[in-house]
Design an enzyme around this catalytic site. Structure first.
Site, PDB file in Angstrom:
ATOM      1  N   LYS A 224       0.915  -1.045  -0.145  1.00 47.02           N
ATOM      2  CA  LYS A 224      -0.122   0.034  -0.092  1.00 47.02           C
ATOM      3  C   LYS A 224       0.783   1.322  -0.061  1.00 47.02           C
ATOM      4  O   LYS A 224       0.536   2.128  -0.985  1.00 47.02           O
ATOM      5  CB  LYS A 224      -0.939   0.133   1.368  1.00 47.02           C
ATOM      6  CG  LYS A 224      -1.922   1.338   1.286  1.00 47.02           C
ATOM      7  CD  LYS A 224      -2.798   1.120   2.502  1.00 47.02           C
ATOM      8  CE  LYS A 224      -2.196   0.357   3.750  1.00 47.02           C
ATOM      9  NZ  LYS A 224      -1.502   1.152   4.230  1.00 47.02           N
TER      10      LYS A 224
ATOM     11  N   THR B  78       3.922   1.329  -0.912  1.00 50.33           N
ATOM     12  CA  THR B  78       4.923   1.341  -2.230  1.00 50.33           C
ATOM     13  C   THR B  78       3.870   1.821  -3.305  1.00 50.33           C
ATOM     14  O   THR B  78       4.334   2.862  -4.256  1.00 50.33           O
ATOM     15  CB  THR B  78       5.263   0.132  -2.418  1.00 50.33           C
ATOM     16  OG1 THR B  78       5.678  -0.507  -1.466  1.00 50.33           O
ATOM     17  CG2 THR B  78       6.051  -0.058  -3.845  1.00 50.33           C
TER      18      THR B  78
ATOM     19  N   ARG C 194       2.691   8.360   6.713  1.00 49.49           N
ATOM     20  CA  ARG C 194       2.959   8.397   7.973  1.00 49.49           C
ATOM     21  C   ARG C 194       4.351   7.957   8.285  1.00 49.49           C
ATOM     22  O   ARG C 194       5.091   7.372   7.341  1.00 49.49           O
ATOM     23  CB  ARG C 194       2.117   7.364   8.770  1.00 49.49           C
ATOM     24  CG  ARG C 194       0.678   7.847   8.675  1.00 49.49           C
ATOM     25  CD  ARG C 194      -0.089   6.301   9.318  1.00 49.49           C
ATOM     26  NE  ARG C 194       0.013   5.096   8.680  1.00 49.49           N
ATOM     27  CZ  ARG C 194      -0.492   3.871   8.738  1.00 49.49           C
ATOM     28  NH1 ARG C 194      -1.083   3.780   9.995  1.00 49.49           N
ATOM     29  NH2 ARG C 194      -0.278   3.087   8.206  1.00 49.49           N
TER      30      ARG C 194
ATOM     31  N   LYS D  65       6.699  -6.255  11.091  1.00 46.46           N
ATOM     32  CA  LYS D  65       6.034  -5.629   9.898  1.00 46.46           C
ATOM     33  C   LYS D  65       7.131  -4.700   9.180  1.00 46.46           C
ATOM     34  O   LYS D  65       6.602  -4.500   8.015  1.00 46.46           O
ATOM     35  CB  LYS D  65       5.054  -4.535  10.457  1.00 46.46           C
ATOM     36  CG  LYS D  65       4.332  -3.687   9.489  1.00 46.46           C
ATOM     37  CD  LYS D  65       3.239  -2.957  10.299  1.00 46.46           C
ATOM     38  CE  LYS D  65       2.212  -2.218   9.189  1.00 46.46           C
ATOM     39  NZ  LYS D  65       3.089  -0.792   8.984  1.00 46.46           N
TER      40      LYS D  65
ATOM     41  N   ALA E  69      -3.248   1.876  12.504  1.00 45.13           N
ATOM     42  CA  ALA E  69      -4.590   1.845  11.945  1.00 45.13           C
ATOM     43  C   ALA E  69      -5.357   0.822  12.769  1.00 45.13           C
ATOM     44  O   ALA E  69      -6.707   0.726  12.950  1.00 45.13           O
ATOM     45  CB  ALA E  69      -4.828   1.453  10.671  1.00 45.13           C
TER      46      ALA E  69
ATOM     47  N   PHE F 207      -3.481  -0.409   7.029  1.00 41.12           N
ATOM     48  CA  PHE F 207      -4.044  -1.625   6.742  1.00 41.12           C
ATOM     49  C   PHE F 207      -5.362  -1.618   5.776  1.00 41.12           C
ATOM     50  O   PHE F 207      -5.248  -1.083   4.990  1.00 41.12           O
ATOM     51  CB  PHE F 207      -4.531  -1.984   8.117  1.00 41.12           C
ATOM     52  CG  PHE F 207      -3.466  -2.395   9.140  1.00 41.12           C
ATOM     53  CD1 PHE F 207      -2.308  -3.296   8.603  1.00 41.12           C
ATOM     54  CD2 PHE F 207      -3.501  -1.985  10.272  1.00 41.12           C
ATOM     55  CE1 PHE F 207      -1.119  -3.389   9.677  1.00 41.12           C
ATOM     56  CE2 PHE F 207      -2.120  -2.158  10.996  1.00 41.12           C
ATOM     57  CZ  PHE F 207      -1.189  -2.770  10.885  1.00 41.12           C
TER      58      PHE F 207
ATOM     59  N   PHE G 107       3.309  -8.985  -9.153  1.00 40.70           N
ATOM     60  CA  PHE G 107       4.393  -9.756  -8.697  1.00 40.70           C
ATOM     61  C   PHE G 107       4.786 -10.434  -9.891  1.00 40.70           C
ATOM     62  O   PHE G 107       3.925 -10.936 -10.764  1.00 40.70           O
ATOM     63  CB  PHE G 107       4.126 -10.586  -7.504  1.00 40.70           C
ATOM     64  CG  PHE G 107       3.915  -9.923  -6.302  1.00 40.70           C
ATOM     65  CD1 PHE G 107       5.056 -10.455  -5.251  1.00 40.70           C
ATOM     66  CD2 PHE G 107       3.089  -8.896  -5.894  1.00 40.70           C
ATOM     67  CE1 PHE G 107       5.057  -9.876  -3.851  1.00 40.70           C
ATOM     68  CE2 PHE G 107       3.215  -8.456  -4.643  1.00 40.70           C
ATOM     69  CZ  PHE G 107       3.915  -8.848  -3.738  1.00 40.70           C
TER      70      PHE G 107
ATOM     71  N   TRP H  29       6.936  -0.896  -8.462  1.00 37.61           N
ATOM     72  CA  TRP H  29       7.750  -1.514  -7.690  1.00 37.61           C
ATOM     73  C   TRP H  29       8.944  -1.809  -8.431  1.00 37.61           C
ATOM     74  O   TRP H  29      10.342  -1.548  -7.789  1.00 37.61           O
ATOM     75  CB  TRP H  29       7.415  -2.832  -7.091  1.00 37.61           C
ATOM     76  CG  TRP H  29       8.476  -3.413  -6.007  1.00 37.61           C
ATOM     77  CD1 TRP H  29       8.393  -3.054  -4.626  1.00 37.61           C
ATOM     78  CD2 TRP H  29       9.250  -4.436  -6.299  1.00 37.61           C
ATOM     79  NE1 TRP H  29       9.602  -3.951  -4.240  1.00 37.61           N
ATOM     80  CE2 TRP H  29      10.202  -4.673  -5.060  1.00 37.61           C
ATOM     81  CE3 TRP H  29       9.869  -4.893  -7.584  1.00 37.61           C
ATOM     82  CZ2 TRP H  29      11.233  -5.478  -5.072  1.00 37.61           C
ATOM     83  CZ3 TRP H  29      10.996  -5.871  -7.311  1.00 37.61           C
ATOM     84  CH2 TRP H  29      11.716  -6.140  -6.121  1.00 37.61           C
TER      85      TRP H  29
END
Length: 559
Positions: free
Chosen positions: A74, A76, A97, A108, A276, A304, A384, A412
């Protein structure tokens, strides 16, 4: 795949511009930037105040499906979309954030994006950065110390030490500190009592900093913090023990948004960091509102899945700050669809179109939920290398049945070049005027009904259960004038339910409310459900075991 660079290797090779140049792109004069080295700076309160009459740009929220161990990307995507908008000639700013040290050393990881869609300096962002979290920790614990000190020196406010509501915090995952007894060791150390620690990102001070409009508003909110209750059950506020002024002093610099840059030298505000799952999950109001004055498009994220981050962004942050989002992006991955469809993590690299279709129910629920707020939606498929054309097509076809579009994004691996299609679609949605944003519930709805509305409309729960003590507490707060506050649900991020193992799109489940806490300064009621912890623990093998300095003195292992 051997030549694929790690996130930290990519970040280290970045060709950063001096932060004064990044500020210049936004029209921020050098005298209004407080540099922290050459690559990060705080923006002055004076400059921010002077922008209040400028027109706002368009606000785009990036949210996601419920996260899986496969990872959704998210942040990214948020960073990549900001770069993509700039690539197609739009003036855009990213607002995200700050990272907490707890999850950074836990499981995480960091919060700077990944691959070729990152905010830099990545190492600084994931560690001490500009010291904001340390300031928040210090301000919170100053109030804790002043509270115990007030009681020690005579307790002029007649605080009932059995009803102290203010705990302590630290920015680390440490389960041993969840429940403690303090002030042991005799008369000189005060009155022994049970208390505990939360993680800094769960602190009400963090929430206050992220919702305050300026220093004056910050001090007012800090003064409104309820630290405990008297024997007659009347609340004792931080201002009653004269803590609000000194706390504001500690937070003076932390209130100023941090300006950094992406790998492609586009501006990013990184400021604040409430979780979150146990807090409201959004970057600061002051960073977002400032960015809206300086850019045509502002891309921000909510933590999240959309059941937590987006709901709180809409119902708490937008409600409090008067923000009206113009479009929303929901990030999903083919791998996560397969996991939600029952495929084990070790088998994710095998094509399984049927599992993808089955797992899309989770994505569909989030798309429908965001639409309930009146905000137009597009889905970003974070690519991916193991994704097959047939699997991607299955996701696109499913999203089309919901009246939305899913766009494959390769940011990415390719940076802004891989996300141009999404950037163009976001501009189309944001400029369309289709957004008819409104929160899920009105201010004057009773507190328990607000909880039920979120549980039933967003989580698709069958019922909410709570002990009489919880219901009575909510009624007391309503009688004291807090009934118009929004509610902040503390719930597992892994499921629509309170069971982290219940994947997909469950319906008819029960949401148990274990505890409620009044954050009178922040301006919401925290509702703790299930087994959620406000002080996380470390996993059996924490990420810290892989973090070290190499022979060149460079940090390795951050992600």
């Amino acid at each position: 795949m051997a030549d694929v660079k790690s996130d930290i290797e990519i970040a280290r090779a970045a060709r950063k511009k001096p932060i004064l140049e990044i500020g210049e792109k936004l029209g921020i004069p050098p005298e209004h930037l407080l540099p922290y080295g050459h690559d990060k700076a705080k923006v002055s309160a004076e400059f921010i105040a002077a922008q209040k009459d400028r027109r706002n740009g368009k606000l785009i929220l990036v949210t996601a499906i419920n996260p899986t161990p496969a990872g959704e990307g998210k942040t990214t995507t948020t960073v990549g979309l900001g770069d993509g908008l700039n690539r197609i000639g739009k003036k855009a700013i990213v607002c995200i954030r700050e990272a907490s040290l707890g999850p950074c050393f836990g499981v995480k990881g960091g919060a700077a994006g990944g691959g070729y869609a990152q905010v830099v300096p990545m190492e600084d962002m994931n560690l001490h950065f500009t010291g904001d979290f340390h300031a928040i920790t210090a301000a919170h614990n100053l109030l804790s110390a002043l509270l115990d000190n007030h009681i020690y020196w005579g307790n002029e406010q007649n605080i009932d030490i059995r009803r102290i509501a203010w705990r302590r915090v630290m920015d680390m995952n440490d389960r041993a500190l969840r429940q403690i007894v303090c002030s042991l060791g005799g008369v000189a150390n005060g009155y022994p009592r049970e208390t505990g620690f939360d993680i800094t990102v769960a602190s009400e001070v963090m929430a206050i900093l992220c919702l305050a409009r300026d220093l004056k508003d910050l001090e007012r909110r800090l003064g409104n913090i309820i630290v405990g209750y008297r024997r007659d059950k009347s609340p004792v506020f931080a201002r009653d023990i004269k803590a609000d002024g000194a706390m504001t002093v500690l937070l003076k610099d932390a209130m100023q948004p941090n300006l950094v840059q992406t790998l492609e030298n586009n501006p990013a505000f990184v400021h604040g960091g409430p979780f979150a799952n146990i807090a409201h999950g959004c970057n600061s109001v002051i960073a977002t509102t400032t960015a809206l004055k300086l850019a045509d498009y502002v891309v921000t994220e909510a933590g999240f899945g959309a059941d937590l981050g987006a709901e709180k962004f809409f119902d708490i942050k937008c409600r409090k700050a008067g923000l009206k989002p113009d479009a929303a992006v929901i990030v999903a991955t083919v791998r996560a669809m397969k996991m939600n469809g029952g495929v084990k993590k070790d088998d994710l690299n095998r094509e399984d179109i049927e599992a993808v279709r089955k797992g899309c129910a989770n994505l569909g629920r989030h798309v429908q939920n965001v639409k309930k707020f009146g905000v137009p939606v597009v889905v970003a498929i974070n690519h991916f290398t193991s994704d097959t054309e047939a699997e991607i097509r299955a996701v696109k076809d499913y999203v089309a049945t919901l009246g939305a579009e899913a766009i494959l994004c390769r940011h990415w691996a390719e940076g802004s070049a891989g996300i141009e299609a999404l950037a163009r679609k976001v501009v189309e949605l944001a400029d369309s005027g289709l957004s008819q944003f409104s929160p899920l519930y009105p201010d004057d709805m009773p507190l328990f009904q607000k909880i039920e509305t979120i549980a039933k409309d967003i989580y698709h729960a069958g019922e909410v259960i709570a002990d009489k003590t919880v219901r009575d507490q909510l009624r007391v707060w309503e009688e004291q004038g807090y009934g118009r506050l929004p509610v902040c649900m503390a719930k597992t991020q892994y499921s629509f339910s309170t069971d982290p193992n219940l994947r997909g799109a469950p319906s008819g489940h029960t949401v148990p409310v274990r505890e409620v806490r009044l954050s009178a300064g922040a301006g919401f009621v925290v509702v703790i459900t299930g087994e959620i912890m406000t002080m996380p623990g470390l996993p059996k093998v924490p990420s810290s075991e892989r973090i070290f300095l190499n022979e060149d003195g460079q940090i390795e292992g951050l992600s």
